[in-house]
Design a protein around this motif. Structure first.
Motif, PDB file in Angstrom:
ATOM      1  N   ARG A 198      -7.979   6.915   8.691  1.00  0.00           N
ATOM      2  CA  ARG A 198      -6.739   7.266   8.630  1.00  0.00           C
ATOM      3  C   ARG A 198      -6.537   8.613   9.774  1.00  0.00           C
ATOM      4  O   ARG A 198      -7.629   9.186   9.946  1.00  0.00           O
ATOM      5  N   ALA A 213       0.458  10.893  -3.686  1.00  0.00           N
ATOM      6  CA  ALA A 213      -0.909  10.703  -3.086  1.00  0.00           C
ATOM      7  C   ALA A 213      -1.053  11.073  -1.653  1.00  0.00           C
ATOM      8  O   ALA A 213      -2.055  11.857  -1.601  1.00  0.00           O
ATOM      9  N   ARG A 269     -12.907   4.775  -4.654  1.00  0.00           N
ATOM     10  CA  ARG A 269     -12.839   4.275  -3.324  1.00  0.00           C
ATOM     11  C   ARG A 269     -14.092   3.970  -2.552  1.00  0.00           C
ATOM     12  O   ARG A 269     -15.222   4.485  -3.240  1.00  0.00           O
ATOM     13  N   ASN A 306     -19.897   5.880  -0.714  1.00  0.00           N
ATOM     14  CA  ASN A 306     -18.991   5.271  -1.207  1.00  0.00           C
ATOM     15  C   ASN A 306     -19.405   4.024  -2.062  1.00  0.00           C
ATOM     16  O   ASN A 306     -20.507   3.543  -1.694  1.00  0.00           O
ATOM     17  N   LEU A 312      -3.870  13.747  -0.695  1.00  0.00           N
ATOM     18  CA  LEU A 312      -5.294  13.775   0.297  1.00  0.00           C
ATOM     19  C   LEU A 312      -5.039  14.334   1.492  1.00  0.00           C
ATOM     20  O   LEU A 312      -4.196  13.798   2.388  1.00  0.00           O
ATOM     21  N   GLN A 344      -9.849  -1.814  -3.781  1.00  0.00           N
ATOM     22  CA  GLN A 344     -10.219  -1.011  -2.588  1.00  0.00           C
ATOM     23  C   GLN A 344      -9.766  -1.412  -1.394  1.00  0.00           C
ATOM     24  O   GLN A 344      -9.339  -0.750  -0.718  1.00  0.00           O
ATOM     25  N   THR A 388       0.879  -1.073  -0.157  1.00  0.00           N
ATOM     26  CA  THR A 388      -0.130   0.047  -0.008  1.00  0.00           C
ATOM     27  C   THR A 388       1.162   1.212   0.044  1.00  0.00           C
ATOM     28  O   THR A 388       0.708   2.177  -0.717  1.00  0.00           O
ATOM     29  N   SER A 400       0.868   3.820  -2.832  1.00  0.00           N
ATOM     30  CA  SER A 400       0.311   5.024  -2.885  1.00  0.00           C
ATOM     31  C   SER A 400       1.309   6.211  -2.993  1.00  0.00           C
ATOM     32  O   SER A 400       1.143   7.391  -3.790  1.00  0.00           O
ATOM     33  N   PHE A 421      -5.677  -0.909  -1.736  1.00  0.00           N
ATOM     34  CA  PHE A 421      -5.074   0.458  -1.963  1.00  0.00           C
ATOM     35  C   PHE A 421      -6.044   1.530  -1.622  1.00  0.00           C
ATOM     36  O   PHE A 421      -6.104   2.487  -2.326  1.00  0.00           O
ATOM     37  N   TYR A 422      -6.702   1.213  -0.476  1.00  0.00           N
ATOM     38  CA  TYR A 422      -7.813   2.461  -0.020  1.00  0.00           C
ATOM     39  C   TYR A 422      -7.340   3.552   0.080  1.00  0.00           C
ATOM     40  O   TYR A 422      -7.708   4.465  -0.531  1.00  0.00           O
ATOM     41  N   ASP A 423      -5.962   3.682   0.559  1.00  0.00           N
ATOM     42  CA  ASP A 423      -5.591   5.021   0.756  1.00  0.00           C
ATOM     43  C   ASP A 423      -5.015   5.722  -0.450  1.00  0.00           C
ATOM     44  O   ASP A 423      -5.020   7.070  -0.440  1.00  0.00           O
ATOM     45  N   ALA A 424      -4.668   5.014  -1.546  1.00  0.00           N
ATOM     46  CA  ALA A 424      -4.008   5.578  -2.825  1.00  0.00           C
ATOM     47  C   ALA A 424      -5.124   6.023  -3.548  1.00  0.00           C
ATOM     48  O   ALA A 424      -4.855   6.605  -4.472  1.00  0.00           O
ATOM     49  N   LEU A 425      -6.386   5.619  -3.288  1.00  0.00           N
ATOM     50  CA  LEU A 425      -7.485   6.016  -4.160  1.00  0.00           C
ATOM     51  C   LEU A 425      -8.331   7.233  -3.846  1.00  0.00           C
ATOM     52  O   LEU A 425      -8.488   7.387  -2.709  1.00  0.00           O
ATOM     53  N   VAL A 426      -8.870   7.583  -5.061  1.00  0.00           N
ATOM     54  CA  VAL A 426      -9.867   8.920  -4.603  1.00  0.00           C
ATOM     55  C   VAL A 426     -11.326   8.553  -5.113  1.00  0.00           C
ATOM     56  O   VAL A 426     -11.297   7.830  -6.001  1.00  0.00           O
TER      57      VAL A 426
END
Lengths: 366, 671
Positions: free
Chosen positions: A95, A19, B671, B652, A23, B659, A11, A15, B662-667
């Motif tokens: 997060r 990224a 997501r 969502n 965010l 997802q 991950t 990312s 790679f949840y954190d990397a998606l917008v």
């Protein structure tokens, strides 16, 4: 916690820096915390329209007003699995950047306290920023001729009936309370809400009941005034030291511990009472906590606590809080830790006793 | 009382309040017409704005929405066969076949006019009954509710079609599916496979979409035409209005049933439309067209669900007991604006004027909403003349997105698929789907109220006066429906049987009966599983599933036995046991099922958004053979629709492995 699993590693690698810059604010905010232009998601593991949902929706605009930068605060409902699903998802996904917070209720806390294997959240690791208490009043039909808890001894020989939503629901608190008092109560399960239980009482099917404060005032007080029902005691609230005090909404009614003393002449004690106190704390005195995810930086937690403190002191909020918050003192700022601990922990001995009791007496399978 | 009523009307007739009511009506229209969304979504849209509003305006806005939804959600039930909400599932049964015959316009106008009258009827009930409703509601205890639930179950005889064994088996199947999840008495988890998702049971939305909508989508794809088989809209508005007038007494009776069921807390809207549908069938002399496009099958349930909304407001306002999901949000909104429901709402000196504001809003909003629906329908009804392969991906999108609204998790889609397959086979092999539904919607009530009645009153509970009345009603109703059958038989059974046989031999009598044997065997297996799973539970939690399982085993065996005899060549059997819509048709539905499975699997991997794009492009190019321009235009349209809906609803989309990892990397919207 520096444990880089394979998944985390992938991950992180995927990312990348871009990224994370894209965010939201950085996890370790350098300057003062500022949420200007951001959207904050308040996770709600219940469907729209429940008590907890109303509570969060009531607070949301005030939280927005008092957080630096006046971010947009939205409620995100993630219902299902009796609220375990949403809370599990929160700890897996949210997060620690101050853009997500979680609001829960007794239905989320009880499975955690009872050691339900499907629970993957740990309250001890979350950072509390607000704790809202609530209360309720236990009442009896007038025909028993019991006018105060001191006379409760008159009906210990009689079987009372209580309409319950289930042995592991919030109605576990009255179940434990009646047991501690030594009342002989049959619990009829399958009620879909406290108002169902009240209806059963009005029909004469149920012979003991409790209602939360606002429902008591609107729906039971007329019965009391007609001479059909008699209030016995309130659950009470917890002060900053964790001691039970009278409910501010019902200053003339004894609280549960006083009621016990009036009935038995001595203070309650023992493992049953410990169990009662743990679930009463979680179910009423600190029923609805709002928390930030594990590992949220100190300054963000501080900012949130300050924002909730300012919100609660906001004249506008005080003017319209009405039945939603009632007269209860909202735990904010430094007072919060103690009450939060009460709501989210239970002595192992008391927990084992409750599990055992639920299994043998109510066929609950853990 | 009259002065309070007039005062409330005066209050409502300010520009602001009427304006807010129109806002509610408009949102209700839009949300109702979009098939995947219903009252709950509409109310959650309004909820953020209610905050801090003046009470009368807020109430006018919300009731405006609540009043219109049972009318506007009829569009999808009739035009697409997608139940617009849990309370309009029965409308699909006859409404959609009418649309397929090209009589969509007639069905819609009949439905709207019936809805209007019933809505006004509901408002009228609310006016009169609110004063005396308290004792009335209090006289319905668990014992009476259990008897009412039994009354509902007795309707299976009417809804079973021509094979009672299949009807009882289908009903038991519905009851068994309704057992899934946390049991009401001791809280044990039944047939949940340890999954958190199954803990709260299968949502009625998913059952409706799976049992009715998915099988229709597949059938339409196979027939490769437009929804309206003639490609036209056919007979129009006036016929529908005439139909409603012709069946005015039916409409009034089902309005009464709807208002009554709405008034009694604990039964719910989805029960009201099934009971009204059964009542409609039961009291009709000629039953042959039901399920094939009988206009009475539209008028009955549509009248009931509108008056039910009015009746429903009584327990909500007087006792704080919401009768439906949208009522629960209405209640929450009332608390947000500082109104606590309770006896004061019926007190002329306190909040009665607010209750009457609700009444007036309900009445006016019904009129405005019906007018708007009638104006909108000619253009919306045109959807039924589009070539279906172009429309199908949208319907699949709507059905999956609608199912996802149930709990907003990926499991909703899996559940939809499983229920959808069940629906496909129930339809194909002539198992009555209405019987399944009535079992499903009553499973919880039958079990909970039986247990509670025994706990509160002992086993003598059926002897309570109101319970006896309901029991007598049940017996009369059963007698009535059996009696009605007889006179048609002696007419000339031989000829009739011959006719039936001839017609059936052409289409539905299968030479290879094994697929039916396997299906019946699988239902038997499911009942066996219900019994085995049930027996590991505590006493209170096992009684119901084991009883249902035993009844199911019995009924399934009655179906299986003749089928087995025929399969092994020992005996020939009649039409209703050997019934296979695909008997003389190539089994070409699997490729279409595969497309849906593929879409859902792809969602499980890359998430709903990417899967949707891929599915649209793939389906339109390969199945519909559309050109690139058309494909792109339709795909962009679908994507825009989804993006607007999800951003308004702040949700969502279903996620997959992508997802998960790679949840954190998606917008958003990925997501």
């Amino acid at each position: 916690m520096i444990k880089l699993s394979r998944r985390n590693f992938i991950t992180a690698a995927a990312s990348g820096l871009a990224a994370s810059a894209l965010l939201g604010p950085k996890a370790l905010a350098q300057g003062p915390v500022d949420f200007a232009g951001q959207t904050i998601e308040w996770w709600m593991p219940f469907a729209e329209g429940g008590g907890s949902d109303v509570w969060a929706r009531f607070f949301a605009p005030f939280l927005s007003k008092h957080l630096p930068g006046q971010p947009n605060v939205v409620i995100r409902n993630v219902p299902g699995g009796g609220s375990i699903t949403g809370a599990n998802e929160f700890v897996a996904r949210a997060r620690p950047d101050g853009l997500s917070l979680l609001g829960t209720s007794a239905s989320t806390q009880f499975p955690f306290l009872l050691g339900d294997p499907r629970v993957r959240y740990d309250y001890a690791k979350l950072a509390p920023v607000l704790v809202s208490p609530t209360g309720g009043v236990v009442y009896l039909p007038a025909r028993f001729g019991v006018t105060s808890p001191a006379e409760l001894g008159k009906i210990t020989g009689e079987e009372l009936v209580y309409g319950s939503q289930g042995a592991t629901s919030l109605d576990l608190v009255p179940l434990l309370a009646f047991r501690v008092l030594g009342l002989n109560v049959r619990h009829v399960f399958g009620m879909t809400g406290r108002s169902d239980g009240r209806l059963a009482f009005e029909r004469g099917e149920a012979t003991i009941d409790y209602q939360t404060s606002s429902a008591y005032l609107t729906n039971v007080l007329p019965l009391v005034e007609q001479g059909d029902a008699v209030p016995m005691f309130s659950w009470g609230v917890l002060d900053a030291n964790g001691t039970v005090q009278r409910d501010p909404t019902f200053p003339d009614l004894p609280h549960f511990v006083e009621a016990y003393e009036m009935m038995h002449g001595s203070a309650p004690s023992g493992v049953e009472f410990d169990a009662y106190m743990a679930f009463f704390g979680s179910g009423f005195a600190a029923q609805k906590p709002a928390m930030l995810p594990e590992g949220t930086p100190e300054d963000i937690v501080f900012t949130y606590r300050k924002a909730f403190e300012d919100a609660v002191n906001d004249q506008e909020l005080q003017a319209i809080k009405g039945d939603i918050l009632g007269d209860y003192v909202q735990a904010v700022g430094p007072d919060i830790e103690k009450l939060y601990a009460v709501a989210t922990s239970v002595e192992p001995a008391a927990r084992d006793w409750v599990r055992e009791m639920l299994t043998t007496d109510y066929q609950v399978q853990f | 009382m009259i002065d309070v009523l007039l005062h409330a009307l005066q209050n409502l007739f300010t520009l602001t309040n009427l304006g807010f009511m129109l806002v509610g009506v408009t949102v209700g229209l839009v949300v109702g017409i979009l098939p995947a969304l219903g009252g709950i979504a509409g109310m959650s849209l309004l909820l953020p704005f209610v905050y801090g509003m003046e009470p009368t305006s807020a109430v006018a806005m919300m009731v405006g929405l609540l009043a219109v939804i049972p009318t506007s959600d009829t569009f999808s039930s009739i035009l697409m066969g997608i139940p617009g909400s849990a309370a309009s599932q029965a409308t699909v049964l006859d409404g959609f076949p009418l649309a397929r015959k090209g009589e969509a316009a007639r069905a819609l106008s009949a439905s709207f006019s019936a809805s209007l009258v019933a809505g006004l009827f509901g408002a009228l009930c609310l006016t009169g009954i609110v004063i005396v409703a308290r004792p009335l509601i209090l006289s319905f205890s668990s014992a009476e509710l259990f008897m009412l639930a039994l009354f509902g179950l007795s309707m299976v005889g009417v809804l079973a079609g021509n094979n009672l064994a299949k009807g009882v088996a289908a009903c038991a199947l519905g009851l068994a599916v309704g057992c899934i999840g946390t049991a009401p008495a001791a809280g044990g988890e039944r047939m949940s496979f340890g999954s958190l998702y199954m803990m709260s049971g299968i949502e009625i939305t998913i059952i409706g979409l799976g049992i009715f909508a998915l099988p229709e989508v597949i059938d339409l794809l196979r027939s490769n035409a437009s929804i309206s088989s003639t490609g036209k809209l056919g007979k129009g508005w006036l016929d529908g209005l005439k139909d409603t007038w012709t069946h005015r007494f039916l409409m009034l009776r089902t309005s009464g049933i709807g208002a009554m069921i709405g008034l009694i807390p604990g039964l719910g809207g989805s029960v009201s439309d099934w009971i009204s549908y059964a009542h409609t069938v039961q009291t009709s002399k000629d039953k042959s067209q039901f399920g094939k496009g009988d206009i009475r099958g539209v008028i009955g349930p549509e009248a009931a669900n509108n008056s039910c909304a009015g009746g429903n407001l009584i327990p909500t306002l007087l006792f704080g007991i919401p009768g439906s999901g949208s009522m629960a949000i209405f209640l929450a909104a009332m608390i947000l604006i500082g109104l606590q429901p309770g006896p004061a709402m019926a007190d002329p000196n306190r909040d009665l004027d607010l209750t009457y504001t609700v009444v007036w809003t309900l009445a006016i909003a019904n009129v405005v909403g019906t007018a708007a629906c009638i104006l909108l329908s000619p253009s919306i009804a045109r959807l039924t003349t589009i070539r279906f392969v172009l429309f199908a991906p949208f319907m699949i999108l709507i059905v999956t997105f609608g199912a996802y609204q149930a709990t907003r998790s990926f499991e909703d889609l899996i559940a939809l698929l499983v229920v959808g397959l069940l629906g496909i086979f129930l339809k194909r092999f002539g198992w009555p789907r209405p019987a399944f539904l009535i079992g499903f919607v009553l499973a919880g009530q039958v079990e909970t109220y039986f247990y509670q009645a025994v706990q509160f009153y002992g086993f003598a509970f059926p002897l309570r006066p109101v319970a006896i009345v309901i029991a007598v009603l049940t017996v009369v109703s059963v007698w009535f429906s059996t009696r009605k059958r007889k006179p048609t038989e002696p007419l000339d059974p031989a000829i009739e049987a011959l006719d039936e046989l001839e017609e059936e031999s052409k289409s539905v009598v299968a030479s290879n009966i094994w697929p039916q044997v396997i299906f019946t065997g699988l239902t038997l297996g499911w009942f066996a599983f219900a019994i085995i799973d049930g027996s590991s539970k505590s006493f209170l939690d096992k009684v119901f599933p084991i009883t249902v399982g035993l009844i199911g085993v019995g009924a399934s065996l009655l179906v299986l036995w003749p089928q087995l005899m025929a399969a092994t060549g020992r005996r020939k059997i009649g039409g209703s046991f050997n019934f296979d819509l695909d008997a003389n048709r190539a089994a070409d539905f699997w490729p279409y099922v595969a497309w849906i499975v593929g879409f859902i699997l792809a969602t499980g991997v890359v998430g709903f958004f990417l899967a949707l794009v891929g599915f649209f492009i793939g389906f339109l190019r390969l199945v519909a053979k559309a050109g690139w321009l058309q494909t792109l235009a339709l795909t962009v349209g679908a994507v825009a629709l989804i993006l607007v809906l999800t951003s308004i609803l702040r949700m969502n989309l279903p996620g997959g492995l992508l997802q998960h990892y790679f949840y954190d990397a998606l917008v958003w919207p990925l997501r």
